[in-house]
Design an enzyme around this catalytic site. Structure first.
Site, short mmCIF file in Angstrom:
data_model
loop_
_atom_site.label_atom_id
_atom_site.label_comp_id
_atom_site.label_asym_id
_atom_site.label_seq_id
_atom_site.Cartn_x
_atom_site.Cartn_y
_atom_site.Cartn_z
N HIS A 6 -26.12 27.04 -6.55
CA HIS A 6 -26.46 28.31 -5.91
C HIS A 6 -26.22 28.27 -4.41
O HIS A 6 -25.55 29.13 -3.84
CB HIS A 6 -27.94 28.65 -6.18
CG HIS A 6 -28.39 29.96 -5.63
ND1 HIS A 6 -28.58 30.20 -4.29
CD2 HIS A 6 -28.68 31.13 -6.26
CE1 HIS A 6 -28.96 31.44 -4.09
NE2 HIS A 6 -29.03 32.03 -5.28
N LEU A 31 -30.10 27.35 -14.73
CA LEU A 31 -30.82 27.23 -15.99
C LEU A 31 -30.41 28.30 -17.00
O LEU A 31 -30.32 28.05 -18.19
CB LEU A 31 -32.33 27.31 -15.75
CG LEU A 31 -32.97 26.07 -15.14
CD1 LEU A 31 -34.47 26.27 -14.97
CD2 LEU A 31 -32.71 24.84 -16.00
#
Length: 258
Positions: free
Chosen positions: A132, A193
């Protein structure tokens, strides 16, 4: 773990929220509640937002909260800051665990996903691990450690790590390093995730995959002027998902406090 009272609560946007789930556990008469944030790495959510909701002391100076506002360009709201939920009220013990982190089982999930796409003769294949990115060090450190562990066990394939935003190298910068090694195919894996706007829209945009717009998110957070240009094949893998190995990580950590 059928012998224990277990609830799931979400920090924002999805119900039940943390206080609702927490209060269901309180109603069972327990005097200790183990809280496991199912996040890959620490960030403002796990260091400030969730502890505040739990009535615990935040682990980051609140003056740094403004940094978090720049981490997400899409609409992002926080329950406790908007008074959508009060901190929980509990006289017992709250044990607040660490996020998943750079656990070896996470590396195993990544290896299994990539290996399923590697062919026997894959000398012309490169691997791109995507994180990210953050103004805070936690996410970056976890992604880099995961990448280092993967590289140690991955053989001779060219491997690069790129970040979607805020951190360097960017996805195109990392991808260009693979191109310099004359790869004809790149396997790109988002170390997230689960799917969300980033994995469905932002990262595919950065990879030049021209994803379809998503309702309420017509514009990507990634600049379309800075995207990958590649004549070869890009295999874009799924995020980590609800893999049994993640369940094992959670169970091993929780067991230490039972």
């Amino acid at each position: 773990m059928p012998d224990y009272n277990i609830e799931i609560g979400f920090m924002e946007l999805v119900e039940p929220n943390i206080p609702t789930a927490f209060n269901k556990l309180k109603e069972t008469g327990v005097n200790k509640i183990i809280v496991n944030p199912v996040f890959l790495a620490h960030g403002m959510h796990t260091k400030v937002d969730i502890p505040t909701i739990l009535g615990l002391e935040p682990e980051v100076d609140l003056e740094k909260l403004h940094m978090h506002q720049h981490e997400h360009n899409h609409s992002h709201h926080h329950h406790h800051r908007e008074a959508k939920s009060e901190p929980v009220d509990f006289d017992g013990e709250i044990i607040y665990l660490e996020p998943l982190g750079a656990d070896d089982k996470i590396v195993e999930i990544i290896s299994n996903k990539i290996n399923s796409k590697l062919e026997k003769d894959s000398q012309d294949t490169g691997i791109l691990l995507i994180g990210h990115g953050s103004n805070l060090p936690y996410n970056n450190e976890v992604i880099k450690t995961i990448a280092e562990k993967y590289i140690e066990n991955s053989g001779d394939y060219p491997i690069e790590t790129g970040f979607m935003q805020l951190s360097k190298p960017s996805i195109p910068e990392a991808f260009n390093k693979l191109k310099e090694k004359d790869v004809k195919k790149v396997i790109a894996l988002p170390i997230f995730l689960a799917h969300g706007i980033h994995t469905k829209l932002d990262i595919p945009t950065a990879l030049g995959l021209n994803p379809q717009p998503i309702e309420n998110y017509p514009v990507s957070n990634v600049s379309t002027s800075d995207v990958v240009e590649f004549d070869g094949e890009i295999i874009y893998l799924e995020p980590l998902g609800a893999d049994d190995k993640i369940v094992e990580i959670i169970q091993n950590r929780v067991n230490k406090y039972l």
